[in-house]
Design an enzyme around this catalytic site. Sequence first.
Site, PDB file in Angstrom:
ATOM      1  N   SER A  92       0.485  -1.550   0.182  1.00 39.24           N
ATOM      2  CA  SER A  92      -0.145  -0.052  -0.088  1.00 39.24           C
ATOM      3  C   SER A  92       1.092   1.444   0.097  1.00 39.24           C
ATOM      4  O   SER A  92       0.309   2.200   0.027  1.00 39.24           O
ATOM      5  CB  SER A  92      -0.995  -0.350   1.084  1.00 39.24           C
ATOM      6  OG  SER A  92      -1.778  -0.695   1.018  1.00 39.24           O
ATOM      7  N   TYR A 110      -4.436   3.709   8.370  1.00 35.92           N
ATOM      8  CA  TYR A 110      -5.350   3.069   8.584  1.00 35.92           C
ATOM      9  C   TYR A 110      -6.046   3.096   9.894  1.00 35.92           C
ATOM     10  O   TYR A 110      -6.109   4.528  10.760  1.00 35.92           O
ATOM     11  CB  TYR A 110      -6.039   1.632   8.394  1.00 35.92           C
ATOM     12  CG  TYR A 110      -5.024   1.024   7.161  1.00 35.92           C
ATOM     13  CD1 TYR A 110      -5.301   1.269   5.856  1.00 35.92           C
ATOM     14  CD2 TYR A 110      -4.369   0.219   7.090  1.00 35.92           C
ATOM     15  CE1 TYR A 110      -5.030   1.168   4.511  1.00 35.92           C
ATOM     16  CE2 TYR A 110      -3.579  -0.002   5.778  1.00 35.92           C
ATOM     17  CZ  TYR A 110      -4.412   0.254   4.322  1.00 35.92           C
ATOM     18  OH  TYR A 110      -3.010  -0.312   3.246  1.00 35.92           O
ATOM     19  N   LYS A 153       0.215   3.360  -3.076  1.00 34.34           N
ATOM     20  CA  LYS A 153      -0.672   4.024  -3.500  1.00 34.34           C
ATOM     21  C   LYS A 153      -0.560   6.113  -2.894  1.00 34.34           C
ATOM     22  O   LYS A 153      -1.278   6.214  -3.964  1.00 34.34           O
ATOM     23  CB  LYS A 153      -2.080   3.957  -1.765  1.00 34.34           C
ATOM     24  CG  LYS A 153      -2.500   2.753  -1.710  1.00 34.34           C
ATOM     25  CD  LYS A 153      -3.351   2.350  -0.853  1.00 34.34           C
ATOM     26  CE  LYS A 153      -3.509   1.072  -0.523  1.00 34.34           C
ATOM     27  NZ  LYS A 153      -4.594   0.201   0.588  1.00 34.34           N
TER      28      LYS A 153
END
Length: 307
Positions: free
Chosen positions: A63, A242, A66
Amino acid sequence: MDLQAIVDRIAEDIAPHRGEGRVADYIPALAKADPNKFGIAIATPDGACHRAGDAEEGFSIQSISKVFTFALALDKVGDALWHRVGREPSGTAFNSIVQLEAERGIPRNPLMNAGAIVVTDHLIDNGDADAAIERLLSVLRDHAEDSSIDIDYEVAMSESATGARNRGLAHFMASFGNLENEVEVVLSAYFRHCALSLSCAQLARAGLFLAFDGKDPVTGERILSSRRCRRINAVMMNCGHYDNSGDFAFRIGLPGKSGVGGGVFVVAPGEGSIAVWSPGLNEAGTSLVGALALERLVEHTCWSVFS
Ligand code: GLU
């Protein structure tokens, strides 16, 4: 400040913790990672890279990719990006679907899976996912001044073979009209960018511009406007880990992004960019030993943006 002495000291300090945390096992290709690995690299504006441990070994950045797709999309479509993705922390797991129904297919932010899938959709013109990936690769190779950077296709295929949840997210968003390209086209690019393999040294160098207001301090090249760069850093601070983003800001105080391959990329604005890697993760998917190392780094350097 002797950054080489600092990274050497950090590698020594965290040595007793090597192997802690849980290696991601949702795909077989990631489960193979050696939990005892640890690397750290700091790229600085003079072009130096201070490294310790396994800083030269490539790993699956997952990730963290990203951040680079987010930067490319913001550069390509500007503020229009915010019509299709939000910029609020989610407080939920990386692959969560719960908010998407209530929020009509608009993901909370570009750094969770659903948001990153929308960002990837923005990068695909005329349904050509291969061209979008080629462009991303060429940009990363340029930023890192290293043409050897590539995708680990075993990981990409494994991601696709086990990608039911990401397919679920993408179809759900498509049902709200929030994808322009076919689901499988978008996901083929998404799985590939998650499977990029970089070392800590390559990653720190590739993201150095984010610590310098969007301009690469080594080459002098402007990569992104300073306004957009600040926005990426703000989103990383609030959403980069997150449901662990608050704790990460509390402990480390630097904008950053984690990946389930055990990498963490952070920027110390005006100072440098840092990549750490250690495959064992905490509950929220952030590298456990990587976060410990970054805590030590901030203690030694006082680089927290809250200092
Ligand atoms: N490729 C992973 C997924 O989409 C990324 C998760 C992460 O690194 O946080 O499931």
